[in-house]
Write an enzyme that holds these catalytic residues in place. Structure first.
Site, PDB file in Angstrom:
ATOM      1  N   ASP A 362     -15.227  14.793 -23.644  1.00  8.67           N
ATOM      2  CA  ASP A 362     -14.842  13.505 -23.114  1.00  8.67           C
ATOM      3  C   ASP A 362     -13.609  13.073 -23.904  1.00  8.67           C
ATOM      4  O   ASP A 362     -13.392  13.539 -25.012  1.00  8.67           O
ATOM      5  CB  ASP A 362     -16.014  12.551 -23.368  1.00  8.67           C
ATOM      6  CG  ASP A 362     -15.870  11.262 -22.617  1.00  8.67           C
ATOM      7  OD1 ASP A 362     -15.257  11.278 -21.539  1.00  8.67           O
ATOM      8  OD2 ASP A 362     -16.380  10.245 -23.114  1.00  8.67           O
ATOM      9  N   ASP A 552     -19.441  10.611 -26.385  1.00  7.03           N
ATOM     10  CA  ASP A 552     -19.845   9.590 -27.348  1.00  7.03           C
ATOM     11  C   ASP A 552     -21.107   8.872 -26.889  1.00  7.03           C
ATOM     12  O   ASP A 552     -21.556   7.929 -27.516  1.00  7.03           O
ATOM     13  CB  ASP A 552     -18.714   8.595 -27.602  1.00  7.03           C
ATOM     14  CG  ASP A 552     -18.243   7.928 -26.317  1.00  7.03           C
ATOM     15  OD1 ASP A 552     -18.806   8.229 -25.248  1.00  7.03           O
ATOM     16  OD2 ASP A 552     -17.324   7.105 -26.390  1.00  7.03           O
ATOM     17  N   ASP A 556     -21.783   8.678 -20.545  1.00  4.79           N
ATOM     18  CA  ASP A 556     -21.750  10.100 -20.190  1.00  4.79           C
ATOM     19  C   ASP A 556     -23.093  10.794 -20.375  1.00  4.79           C
ATOM     20  O   ASP A 556     -23.169  12.016 -20.421  1.00  4.79           O
ATOM     21  CB  ASP A 556     -20.613  10.867 -20.868  1.00  4.79           C
ATOM     22  CG  ASP A 556     -20.432  10.491 -22.310  1.00  4.79           C
ATOM     23  OD1 ASP A 556     -21.430  10.049 -22.899  1.00  4.79           O
ATOM     24  OD2 ASP A 556     -19.317  10.646 -22.829  1.00  4.79           O
TER      25      ASP A 556
HETATM   26  P1  ADP Z   1     -13.614   8.308 -20.535  1.00  6.03           P
HETATM   27  O1  ADP Z   1     -13.870   9.352 -19.512  1.00  6.03           O
HETATM   28  O2  ADP Z   1     -12.222   8.414 -21.057  1.00  6.03           O
HETATM   29  O3  ADP Z   1     -14.615   8.268 -21.634  1.00  6.03           O
HETATM   30  P2  ADP Z   1     -14.839   6.161 -18.955  1.00  6.03           P
HETATM   31  O4  ADP Z   1     -15.441   7.032 -17.927  1.00  6.03           O
HETATM   32  O5  ADP Z   1     -15.752   5.421 -19.866  1.00  6.03           O
HETATM   33  O6  ADP Z   1     -13.689   6.897 -19.802  1.00  6.03           O
HETATM   34  O7  ADP Z   1     -13.906   5.109 -18.229  1.00  6.03           O
HETATM   35  C1  ADP Z   1     -12.867   5.548 -17.403  1.00  6.03           C
HETATM   36  C2  ADP Z   1     -11.857   4.497 -17.174  1.00  6.03           C
HETATM   37  O8  ADP Z   1     -12.471   3.391 -16.532  1.00  6.03           O
HETATM   38  C3  ADP Z   1     -11.251   3.945 -18.438  1.00  6.03           C
HETATM   39  O9  ADP Z   1     -10.156   4.702 -18.839  1.00  6.03           O
HETATM   40  C4  ADP Z   1     -10.833   2.557 -17.995  1.00  6.03           C
HETATM   41  O10 ADP Z   1      -9.594   2.611 -17.339  1.00  6.03           O
HETATM   42  C5  ADP Z   1     -11.890   2.187 -16.983  1.00  6.03           C
HETATM   43  N1  ADP Z   1     -12.949   1.370 -17.596  1.00  6.03           N
HETATM   44  C6  ADP Z   1     -14.199   1.739 -17.862  1.00  6.03           C
HETATM   45  N2  ADP Z   1     -14.907   0.724 -18.410  1.00  6.03           N
HETATM   46  C7  ADP Z   1     -14.042  -0.298 -18.510  1.00  6.03           C
HETATM   47  C8  ADP Z   1     -14.143  -1.646 -19.004  1.00  6.03           C
HETATM   48  N3  ADP Z   1     -15.282  -2.130 -19.525  1.00  6.03           N
HETATM   49  N4  ADP Z   1     -13.050  -2.409 -18.932  1.00  6.03           N
HETATM   50  C9  ADP Z   1     -11.907  -1.956 -18.416  1.00  6.03           C
HETATM   51  N5  ADP Z   1     -11.742  -0.725 -17.949  1.00  6.03           N
HETATM   52  C10 ADP Z   1     -12.788   0.103 -17.977  1.00  6.03           C
HETATM   53 MG    MG Z   2     -16.530   7.839 -22.404  1.00  9.96          MG
END
Ligand code: ADP
Ligand code: MG
Length: 659
Positions: A362, A552, A556
């Site tokens: 991730d 983390d 996920d």
């Molecule tokens: P990653 O795969 O990088 O761990 P996530 O799947 O958790 O990221 O989230 C993907 C995207 O969704 C983030 O890059 C962000 O743009 C958006 N996102 C997720 N949660 C939030 C939040 N609480 N506030 C704003 N944007 C969010």
């Molecule tokens: Mg994440």
């Protein structure tokens, strides 16, 4: 040494002493002579010879009678004499075998030993029967000492269990068992003491050594308000800690539980051994009978040598070295890992880790630090302060790294009274009701979903768009920093034989490309929702790759569970991650991943070495035995020797291999 082991040792010494005495002092002879001379038969025979002149024939019959009688007597004397050391050393094995026969499940090594030694008694090999039992017990003793040692060394290596807690109660200090401390009470931890229970520092500043939990040797500075975890050691000055969990729910208890239960989840090779022993023992008993019958019927070895060959085969085939050393090796590997802050939930995962050829990571919080800095605020219609106010308010209940960073950048007091219903949209952002109206805060995908007229930003970074209803209010550009050790860790992963490294992220293409290039990852997929991460992983799993996913634990969990090995990072204090993952890294150093793989490979190598080695020695002795070149003593000695070497080899898993 425990009392039980001391007793066994004394029994071994006593039996060995008696055997030596029986070997060098002709007690057997003396006692035999004595009893024979006292027997009424021999006395009358003598009298009859002197008193009457009976025929030569009847005298011969009498002599033959008495000599048979004498042999039987001497035999009984010898059996009784050797039974003394035999029972001293073997009574518990006999008892165990009898108990198991009662239960109908008797084909195990104790049973093998009992038949083999009884058989030896039956064919007149009394000293040998006793010696076999003696060696067997010696092996057992050695084995239980080794198991104890490795258990102890794991416990002391981890050394995280607090013995007591000093609680501040009624204006005084009270020393109690950590179990008795309630949530919300204040405990006093002096320098040099272990933090007994998870909590928050109420007063005092100090440095903590968290090495036992995370394997990280640098002390961590802490001040009032900081979270502290049980098992860390207070270094410099006294701390008052308000507890936030009961002892059973504290980090120490969780880690210990995890390590203790880890041996329940058995690896294939371990299950194989158990099954193997189950079918193997009866098979071996049947074979031994066939060997004895075969020798007796088709060779001119004679009945007693034939039985002996069968018994010898039985003794050689005892699989103790395998049965003991394999679980012990896994135990050592898991112990070595937990010492480095790598918790492995079962030997099956250790085995799976050793085969990993694809590592999927991730991005946010795994490759990057997950603490974003605000680079730009681009409002539409409203002013910049208002935009970040709204964003921070909407994000205030989320634990997503994006959310926490925006709240931190905002820095001002948040008036929770303005906030209504909040909904977290995984992989997209947040829907929140503020002052009665509906707001959306999140990425481009979210804006598309709600049909807001948004535009992407020209600046590189993660873009957090804000909309009221469908009305676009502007965006905030935030940027994350790579973890310092990420590029190095990727190199080290490749060095440890991982052919493919893939990054998955819900973030946009531009950010993904930059992070992938900076850490040196050749393949990445951006703009993924949590569900599409699972799909990507499944396509990788479908081509027979062995895939580990590293995350983390924040949104996920589905991918963590789906991978061959789910690895959660920075898990100290995060229950969700500890639950979902198979391997838990207590801190967030990526270098722990290649380290875990190395430990797993080393453990599996040792397991294989032990299996091959003990089978090889067994077969060698079987062949020697079949040729009449090995006796039962050599067989048991070989078995104990293999056992000892296998145990010593297994102990090597406890040492962590160098990078
Ligand atoms: P990653 O795969 O990088 O761990 P996530 O799947 O958790 O990221 O989230 C993907 C995207 O969704 C983030 O890059 C962000 O743009 C958006 N996102 C997720 N949660 C939030 C939040 N609480 N506030 C704003 N944007 C969010
Ligand atoms: Mg994440």
């Amino acid at each position: 040494m425990s009392r039980k082991k001391k007793k066994t040792l004394i029994r071994i010494l006593l039996a060995a002493f008696l055997l030596v005495v029986l070997h060098f002092v002709p007690i057997e002879q003396w006692l035999g002579d004595l009893i024979v001379s006292l027997l009424p038969g021999s006395a009358t025979n003598a009298a009859a010879e002197i008193g009457t002149s009976s025929s030569a024939a009847s005298a011969a019959v009498n002599a033959a009678d008495s000599s048979l009688c004498n042999t039987v007597t001497r035999r009984i004397v010898a059996i009784v004499l050797y039974l003394i050391p035999y029972l001293i050393i073997g009574f518990d094995v006999l008892k165990g075998a009898v108990r198991k026969i009662g239960k109908g499940d008797f084909f195990d090594e104790e049973f093998l030993m009992v038949i083999a030694t009884f058989g030896a008694f039956a064919i007149g090999e009394y000293p040998e029967a006793t010696e076999v039992m003696l060696f067997y017990q010696l092996g057992e003793l050695f084995q239980s000492i080794a198991v104890d040692r490795s258990r102890k060394s794991i416990a002391s290596l981890m050394d995280i269990c607090p013995e007591s807690a000093t609680v501040l109660r009624d204006g005084g200090e009270e020393t109690v068992d950590p179990i008795e401390v309630e949530v919300g009470e204040t405990v006093l931890v002096k320098p040099g003491e272990k933090v007994p229970i998870d909590g928050v520092i109420a007063s005092g500043t100090s440095a903590l050594n968290t090495a036992a939990l995370t394997g990280e040797s640098l002390p961590v500075e802490v001040a009032p308000g900081a979270k502290v975890f049980s098992g860390s050691i207070n270094l410099t000055s006294a701390l008052q800690i308000t507890t936030t969990a009961a002892y059973e729910d504290s980090t120490v208890s969780k880690i210990l539980e995890l390590v203790e239960n880890s041996t329940d989840k058995k690896a294939h090779s371990e299950k194989f051994i158990t099954k193997f022993a189950h079918y193997y023992t009866p098979a071996v008993v049947i074979l031994a009978v066939l060997i004895a019958l075969g020798c007796a019927l088709f060779t001119d070895l004679g009945i007693s040598t034939s039985i002996y060959r069968g018994l010898l085969f039985l003794v050689v085939s005892c699989p103790c070295a395998l049965v003991v050393s394999v679980p012990l090796s896994f135990f050592g590997g898991i112990g070595a890992a937990s010492r480095r802050g790598i918790l492995i939930k079962g030997s099956n995962y250790l085995e799976a880790l050793s085969k990993i050829d694809t590592v999927v990571l991730d991005k946010t919080g795994t490759l990057t630090q997950g603490t974003f800095a605000v680079d730009a605020i681009h409002p539409n219609e409203i002013d910049a302060d208002e935009l970040i106010d709204i964003a921070a308010l909407a994000e205030s209940r989320s634990t997503h790294p994006v959310a926490e960073s925006i709240v931190a950048a905002h820095g001002k007091h948040i008036d929770a009274g303005r906030l209504g219903d909040v909904e977290e949209l995984a992989g997209k952002g947040i829907r929140a009701v503020i002052d009665g109206s509906e707001y959306f805060v999140g990425n481009g995908r979210l804006m598309e979903d709600i049909g807001a007229d948004f535009h992407e930003c020209h600046l590189p970074g993660t873009v957090v768009h804000v909309a009221r209803g469908t009305e676009y209010l502007g965006h905030i550009v935030i940027n994350d920093v790579l973890k310092k050790d990420s590029p190095e860790a990727m190199r080290s992963l490749r060095d440890s034989g991982v052919g493919r490294i893939v990054m998955l992220t819900g973030d946009n293409e531009k950010v993904a490309a930059k992070v992938a290039a900076d850490v040196g990852i050749d393949q990445y997929f951006a703009g993924l929702l949590p569900a599409s991460k699972v799909e990507k992983l499944e396509t990788m799993l479908s081509d027979n790759s062995h895939v580990a996913f590293v995350g983390d634990g924040i949104n996920d969990a589905p991918v963590l569970t789906r991978a061959d090995v789910g690895i959660a990072m920075g898990a100290l204090g995060s229950d969700a991650a500890i639950e979902a993952a198979d391997v838990v890294l207590m801190d967030d150093h990526l270098s722990k991943i290649p380290e875990a793989i190395r430990i797993a490979r080393k453990t599996m190598r040792i397991v294989r070495e032990n299996i091959v080695f003990s089978i090889f020695v067994k077969i060698a002795i079987m062949v020697l035995g079949a040729l009449g070149l090995a006796d039962m003593r050599l067989a048991v000695f070989g078995d104990v020797g293999v056992l000892v070497l296998a145990i010593l080899n297994a102990a090597r898993t406890l040492r962590v291999p160098k990078a």
